[in-house]
Design an enzyme around this catalytic site. Structure first.
Site, PDB file in Angstrom:
ATOM      1  N   HIS A 239       0.584  -1.190   0.180  1.00 40.76           N
ATOM      2  CA  HIS A 239       0.347  -0.029   0.328  1.00 40.76           C
ATOM      3  C   HIS A 239       0.286   1.153   0.163  1.00 40.76           C
ATOM      4  O   HIS A 239       0.673   2.476  -1.290  1.00 40.76           O
ATOM      5  CB  HIS A 239      -0.669   0.147   1.365  1.00 40.76           C
ATOM      6  CG  HIS A 239      -1.618  -1.309   1.566  1.00 40.76           C
ATOM      7  ND1 HIS A 239      -3.188  -1.238   1.242  1.00 40.76           N
ATOM      8  CD2 HIS A 239      -1.591  -2.360   2.648  1.00 40.76           C
ATOM      9  CE1 HIS A 239      -3.558  -2.526   1.028  1.00 40.76           C
ATOM     10  NE2 HIS A 239      -2.460  -2.732   2.016  1.00 40.76           N
TER      11      HIS A 239
HETATM   12  C1  BDR Z   1      -2.250   0.492   5.371  1.00 36.50           C
HETATM   13  O1  BDR Z   1      -2.497   0.401   7.112  1.00 36.50           O
HETATM   14  C2  BDR Z   1      -1.532   0.038   7.447  1.00 36.50           C
HETATM   15  O2  BDR Z   1      -1.246  -2.149   8.043  1.00 36.50           O
HETATM   16  C3  BDR Z   1      -0.297  -0.046   6.307  1.00 36.50           C
HETATM   17  O3  BDR Z   1       0.815   0.255   6.689  1.00 36.50           O
HETATM   18  C4  BDR Z   1      -0.960   0.547   5.401  1.00 36.50           C
HETATM   19  O4  BDR Z   1      -0.078   2.046   6.126  1.00 36.50           O
HETATM   20  C5  BDR Z   1      -3.189  -0.208   5.218  1.00 36.50           C
HETATM   21  O5  BDR Z   1      -4.590  -0.260   4.972  1.00 36.50           O
END
Ligand code: BDR
Ligand code: CA
Length: 312
Positions: A239
């Protein structure tokens, strides 16, 4: 040269995001600020320092931000393991750098004020620090070129059926930031990041290229298992690196201007990000946010892979 500040809660995918920016020749990484999210603030800060050191950038200053959400009890999950880096935090070496003595908000104000050109801020954790910055220092907005925010999920969530993790941890902060006038925001939600998942071939290309790639990929198995169990996806979903890619290469993601709101109740939709996608004949009641819903996914994942393999 693009001037960046990364606001982060490392975090496995945060580590990939920091590595993507840390040695990019078109990026001047002015600083990193930390926030509680994937794990507590002590771990996210220690992980940020160590990741920068791993990337050969112990000189990038790190400032400590919020240790809790604006106004609600802590929310967390185990996607990133008990050390935030999939059980691999103690294998990447310890940075000799210390944290900056300023708190994250003061630190950002100082960096923004001193910068001769507007700065891109890339929040890739809960939006607590950014809400505090913009709430307490509205006069700083002209110094912000754009916020490129990893967060939200228009079509659904990852931590609950409706909510994405970063927004779910601090929905009030997200709501304030998304409603803020006079600061351009590009939102990079699950809708696009989930499309940019990669598999074993991509990971082994990164892992075999250099020592940094090897350590990054070694962080991924626990995180991958979480996505397999929770979402049935046996892939690595990076992400935060997708948001940094957009910050480095504006336009690499395809955006749509949308009116957004965040559910700040404690009901089943708590932390959900809503977009008004009805035919907009009426004037908008909320500011429009550029929401990245699509991308040329193979170009994008190829870009991240090539950067990580060639810069280290
Ligand atoms: C986001 O949540 C976290 O677990 C990850 O680092 C990312 O920023 C994805 O939903
Ligand atoms: Ca993150």
């Amino acid at each position: 040269m693009r001037r960046l500040i990364i606001d982060t809660d490392p975090g496995v995918d945060d580590a990939f995001a920091i590595a993507l920016a840390a040695r990019h020749p078109d990026v001047d990484l002015l600083g990193v600020t930390t926030v509680a999210g994937n794990i507590g603030i002590e771990h996210t800060t220690r992980n940020a320092l160590n990741i920068l050191s791993l990337c050969g950038r112990p000189d990038v200053p790190v400032a400590i931000g919020a240790d809790k959400a604006l106004c609600r009890p802590p929310r967390s999950d185990d996607a990133h393991g008990s050390d935030g880096l999939g059980g691999h935090a103690y294998n990447i070496g310890t940075s000799s750098a210390s944290v900056d003595p300023r708190d994250a908000v003061t630190f950002m104000v100082d960096l923004l004020t001193a910068s001769p050109e507007p700065v891109t801020i890339v929040p890739i954790g809960p939006l607590t620090n950014i809400a505090l910055l913009l709430g307490a220092h509205p006069g700083i907005k002209p110094k912000i070129d754009r916020l490129v925010v990893m967060g939200g999920g228009i079509a659904g969530g990852n931590i609950t059926p409706t909510a994405e993790f970063n927004v779910w941890v601090d929905p009030e902060a997200a709501r304030r930031v998304l409603a803020m006038e006079d600061v351009p925001v590009t939102l990079v939600p699950l809708d696009v990041t989930m499309k940019c998942a990669v598999g074993d071939e991509w990971l082994s290309a990164v892992s075999s290229a250099n020592a940094v790639g090897r350590e990054l990929v070694a962080m991924t198995p626990h995180y991958r298992e979480f996505y397999l169990q929770e979402m049935g996806r046996d892939e690595f979903i990076m992400h935060d690196a997708i948001a940094v890619a957009e910050a480095i290469r504006p336009g690499i993601l395809k955006t749509t201007p949308l009116e957004l709101d965040v559910d700040c109740t404690d009901g089943p939709g708590s932390g959900a990000t809503f977009a008004d996608r009805r035919n907009g004949l009426k004037p908008p009641t909320h500011r429009l946010v550029d929401v990245a819903l699509d991308a040329d996914t193979s170009a994008l994942t190829g870009f991240v892979r090539d950067e990580l393999t060639s810069r280290y």
